[in-house]
Design an enzyme around this catalytic site. Sequence first.
Site, PDB file in Angstrom:
ATOM      1  N   LEU A  65       0.823  -1.201   0.000  1.00 28.09           N
ATOM      2  CA  LEU A  65       0.000   0.000   0.000  1.00 28.09           C
ATOM      3  C   LEU A  65       0.863   1.258   0.000  1.00 28.09           C
ATOM      4  O   LEU A  65       2.083   1.187   0.117  1.00 28.09           O
ATOM      5  CB  LEU A  65      -0.929  -0.032   1.217  1.00 28.09           C
ATOM      6  CG  LEU A  65      -1.844  -1.272   1.268  1.00 28.09           C
ATOM      7  CD1 LEU A  65      -2.465  -1.442   2.647  1.00 28.09           C
ATOM      8  CD2 LEU A  65      -2.915  -1.189   0.195  1.00 28.09           C
ATOM      9  N   THR A  93       6.352   0.599   2.033  1.00 26.96           N
ATOM     10  CA  THR A  93       7.440   1.363   2.654  1.00 26.96           C
ATOM     11  C   THR A  93       6.824   2.286   3.691  1.00 26.96           C
ATOM     12  O   THR A  93       6.299   3.356   3.369  1.00 26.96           O
ATOM     13  CB  THR A  93       8.224   2.173   1.603  1.00 26.96           C
ATOM     14  OG1 THR A  93       8.768   1.265   0.639  1.00 26.96           O
ATOM     15  CG2 THR A  93       9.363   2.950   2.248  1.00 26.96           C
ATOM     16  N   LYS A 163      15.126  -0.255   4.295  1.00 24.86           N
ATOM     17  CA  LYS A 163      14.500   0.296   3.092  1.00 24.86           C
ATOM     18  C   LYS A 163      14.548   1.824   3.096  1.00 24.86           C
ATOM     19  O   LYS A 163      14.734   2.461   2.049  1.00 24.86           O
ATOM     20  CB  LYS A 163      13.048  -0.189   2.992  1.00 24.86           C
ATOM     21  CG  LYS A 163      12.268   0.380   1.792  1.00 24.86           C
ATOM     22  CD  LYS A 163      12.887  -0.033   0.468  1.00 24.86           C
ATOM     23  CE  LYS A 163      12.222   0.655  -0.715  1.00 24.86           C
ATOM     24  NZ  LYS A 163      10.793   0.332  -0.852  1.00 24.86           N
TER      25      LYS A 163
END
Length: 271
Positions: A65, A93, A163
């Site tokens: 999402l 993320t 990330k």
Amino acid sequence: MDKIAFLGLGHMGAAMARQLLDTDHPLTVWNRTAARTEPFTARGATAAASPADAVRDADVVITMLADAPAVHGVAEELLPVLRPGVRWAEMSTIGPRAVRDLAARVPQGVTLVDAPVMGSTDKAEAGQLGILAGGDAASVETVLAHFGTVTPTGPLGSAAALKLVVNASLLGGVALVAEALALGDALGLPEETVRRTLESGALGGAVPRAFAEGLHFDMALARKDTELATDAVALPVMAAIREHYAAAAQRPETAHEDIARIVAHIRRQDT
């Protein structure tokens, strides 16, 4: 075979979910804009009317999402119906803080893995993404391997943290290429000469991404990712870069364009 529920069919999510259509896994898909499920149902997937319906019988849940609010909104609907033994791979993320918040709400017996991806839509279409996996990565590795190479990163939240580091370096590199080109413009240098020289130097990896075509890393998502990074710790350079993406994300013509458009935005702004 594990029954899989895939929630979120944006640019990246749709490309990833298509990898599952060619497997033996029964697949249920959900997207807030229901029309995006139609290409999947045409190829045998089941469309769910809500997140809760999507995950009710699932063995593995995958969420891809836009941001933390979207994930938490979907979580409100799916958490009450998750069964013990379900494995949830959260691939958006959203940063480690949001992952920890989710972990505190997951029912007993449900395994949460944070598994954000490295790579853009081209890698997703080819099943060649890099998947960072925090927590019990082994519990979902066979499913995640359909998207690319899985790299365990440590405890839950470590993949979400890594990330942010990866995206900060990518977004910073592209913005620095743009500013270097703006400097070249101001000094009267030919663009091709500047690009060719930058490619042979420290920014060599960022130059191709700054001029890539056919990829999609939404400018609004870039703003979100730079905000997550600068919220985590004081990063004066990244804070300045964040402003570039924030400005571009506020312009209707660039808000949902690929981050490569930041180059023209910065060059126009700095000339």
